[in-house]
Design a protein around this motif. Structure first.
Motif, PDB file in Angstrom:
ATOM      1  N   HIS A   1     -11.853   0.118   0.439  1.00 41.39           N
ATOM      2  CA  HIS A   1     -12.279   1.404  -0.099  1.00 41.39           C
ATOM      3  C   HIS A   1     -11.003   2.208  -0.369  1.00 41.39           C
ATOM      4  N   ILE A   2     -10.764   2.577  -1.610  1.00 44.69           N
ATOM      5  CA  ILE A   2      -9.526   3.262  -1.969  1.00 44.69           C
ATOM      6  C   ILE A   2      -9.850   4.662  -2.493  1.00 44.69           C
ATOM      7  N   VAL A   3      -9.285   5.679  -1.840  1.00 44.41           N
ATOM      8  CA  VAL A   3      -9.553   7.058  -2.239  1.00 44.41           C
ATOM      9  C   VAL A   3      -8.349   7.912  -1.828  1.00 44.41           C
ATOM     10  N   HIS A   4      -8.133   9.041  -2.501  1.00 45.57           N
ATOM     11  CA  HIS A   4      -6.938   9.827  -2.185  1.00 45.57           C
ATOM     12  C   HIS A   4      -7.071  10.589  -0.858  1.00 45.57           C
TER      13      HIS A   4
ATOM     14  N   ILE B   1      -0.388  -4.077  -5.699  1.00 42.77           N
ATOM     15  CA  ILE B   1      -0.097  -2.800  -5.045  1.00 42.77           C
ATOM     16  C   ILE B   1      -1.307  -1.887  -5.152  1.00 42.77           C
ATOM     17  N   ILE B   2      -1.642  -1.280  -4.016  1.00 40.72           N
ATOM     18  CA  ILE B   2      -2.687  -0.264  -3.997  1.00 40.72           C
ATOM     19  C   ILE B   2      -2.002   1.085  -3.869  1.00 40.72           C
ATOM     20  N   CYS B   3      -2.387   2.032  -4.731  1.00 37.75           N
ATOM     21  CA  CYS B   3      -1.798   3.372  -4.651  1.00 37.75           C
ATOM     22  C   CYS B   3      -2.919   4.394  -4.536  1.00 37.75           C
ATOM     23  N   CYS B   4      -2.842   5.237  -3.502  1.00 36.24           N
ATOM     24  CA  CYS B   4      -3.904   6.207  -3.237  1.00 36.24           C
ATOM     25  C   CYS B   4      -3.715   7.541  -3.975  1.00 36.24           C
TER      26      CYS B   4
ATOM     27  N   CYS C   1       3.559  -2.465 -12.623  1.00 40.02           N
ATOM     28  CA  CYS C   1       3.127  -3.233 -11.436  1.00 40.02           C
ATOM     29  C   CYS C   1       1.682  -3.697 -11.593  1.00 40.02           C
ATOM     30  N   ASN C   2       1.328  -4.701 -10.790  1.00 40.79           N
ATOM     31  CA  ASN C   2      -0.076  -5.102 -10.676  1.00 40.79           C
ATOM     32  C   ASN C   2      -0.732  -4.115  -9.712  1.00 40.79           C
ATOM     33  N   LEU C   3      -1.394  -3.102 -10.282  1.00 40.43           N
ATOM     34  CA  LEU C   3      -1.732  -1.897  -9.518  1.00 40.43           C
ATOM     35  C   LEU C   3      -3.226  -1.585  -9.495  1.00 40.43           C
ATOM     36  N   LYS C   4      -3.693  -1.148  -8.317  1.00 41.95           N
ATOM     37  CA  LYS C   4      -5.008  -0.508  -8.185  1.00 41.95           C
ATOM     38  C   LYS C   4      -4.709   0.914  -7.782  1.00 41.95           C
ATOM     39  N   ILE C   5      -5.156   1.874  -8.551  1.00 43.85           N
ATOM     40  CA  ILE C   5      -4.761   3.256  -8.249  1.00 43.85           C
ATOM     41  C   ILE C   5      -5.910   4.225  -8.464  1.00 43.85           C
ATOM     42  N   VAL C   6      -5.956   5.273  -7.649  1.00 45.70           N
ATOM     43  CA  VAL C   6      -6.972   6.314  -7.805  1.00 45.70           C
ATOM     44  C   VAL C   6      -6.284   7.658  -8.088  1.00 45.70           C
ATOM     45  N   LEU C   7      -7.096   8.625  -8.445  1.00 42.35           N
ATOM     46  CA  LEU C   7      -6.605   9.962  -8.811  1.00 42.35           C
ATOM     47  C   LEU C   7      -6.341  10.805  -7.556  1.00 42.35           C
TER      48      LEU C   7
ATOM     49  N   LEU D   1       0.848  -1.195   0.000  1.00 40.34           N
ATOM     50  CA  LEU D   1       0.000   0.000   0.000  1.00 40.34           C
ATOM     51  C   LEU D   1       0.882   1.243   0.000  1.00 40.34           C
ATOM     52  N   ILE D   2       0.665   2.085  -0.995  1.00 40.41           N
ATOM     53  CA  ILE D   2       1.488   3.292  -1.114  1.00 40.41           C
ATOM     54  C   ILE D   2       0.623   4.495  -1.493  1.00 40.41           C
ATOM     55  N   SER D   3       1.199   5.684  -1.338  1.00 41.11           N
ATOM     56  CA  SER D   3       0.491   6.894  -1.768  1.00 41.11           C
ATOM     57  C   SER D   3       1.484   8.032  -1.972  1.00 41.11           C
TER      58      SER D   3
END
Ligand code: ZN
Length: 241
Positions: free
Chosen positions: A112-115, A31-34, A54-60, A5-7
């Motif tokens: 729940h993924i959000v910036h 990897i989850i990126c916020c 990367c195998n990534l889930k990312i939000v704006l 988990l990164i941001s």
């Protein structure tokens, strides 16, 4: 399975490389990126390219949105505005197209993924205190909400309507509990510790772990100066402020 988990990478390639290597060493397969890949640092295209591998889930994030003109410039302070304008010129068409595809919230994931905040993802609220965090729990239903934006790690647990801040770098996710987790910043920490930050969640052990890692701050800072970005953006990396 282990999830990284990164941001708030903020175009800091030196920090991002160290973090991605550490996540790989720890066998993270996802990897989850916020958000906030760009803004402040000197390597926006390189950071986007690396993350895309990367195998990534990312939000704006708000800086990503600023570069895309989706959030007006007046939302940002003068230094951030300069970095956004610089980044806008620097980004390749490919990089811009990638940022343009990002959404404010990811609904497809078990977290729940959000910036910034689940309450109003596009309003870029800062969740800095326990009362502010408590208010957010009514706006997500999944057990874990991960955020970034403040560049300050924060973990708040709700169990049977009792809320508490978890100070430890490692803790177990309790069943029936809810968590609001600010994963801290990869590229511009602001909690007084200049080391880069990432987290790992072990889904089997239900263990959450935060790591702080040394990286080549000098090189990242030097590139900021060479790019003609505001000097303060280079200096603050050494202090973690
Ligand atoms: Zn940020």
């Amino acid at each position: 399975m282990k999830i990284g988990l990164i941001s708030d990478i903020h175009s800091n390639l030196e920090a991002l490389s160290v973090v991605l290597d550490a996540l790989k060493e720890n066998n993270c397969t996802e990897i989850i990126c916020c958000g906030d890949i760009v803004g402040y640092g000197a390597n926006p295209n390189e950071c986007i390219k690396l993350l895309r591998s990367c195998n990534l889930k990312i939000v704006l994030g708000n800086h990503d949105a600023g570069v895309l003109n989706k959030t007006p410039l007046y939302y940002f302070n003068e230094v951030a505005q300069k970095a956004i304008l610089w980044t806008r010129k620097e980004l390749t068409r490919d990089s811009l197209e990638y940022l343009d595809l990002l959404f404010l919230v990811d609904h497809s994931y078990p977290f729940h993924i959000v910036h910034a905040s689940p309450q109003a993802p596009g309003k870029w609220y800062y969740i800095l205190s326990l009362p502010e965090a408590i208010h957010q729990f009514r706006f997500f239903e999944k057990p874990i909400c991960v955020i970034g934006h403040t560049h300050i790690p924060l973990v708040v647990e709700e169990l049977n309507n009792q809320y508490r801040i978890i100070e430890e770098d490692e803790f177990l996710i309790e069943s029936g509990a809810h968590y609001l987790i600010n994963v801290g910043s990869v590229g511009q920490p602001r909690d007084g510790d200049p080391r880069t930050t990432c987290c790992i969640y072990d889904t089997k052990k239900k263990l959450f772990k935060r790591m702080r890692l040394e990286y080549d701050i000098k090189s990242a800072a030097q590139k900021i100066l060479e790019a003609g970005l505001p000097k303060v953006l280079s200096e603050r990396l050494f202090y973690g402020r």
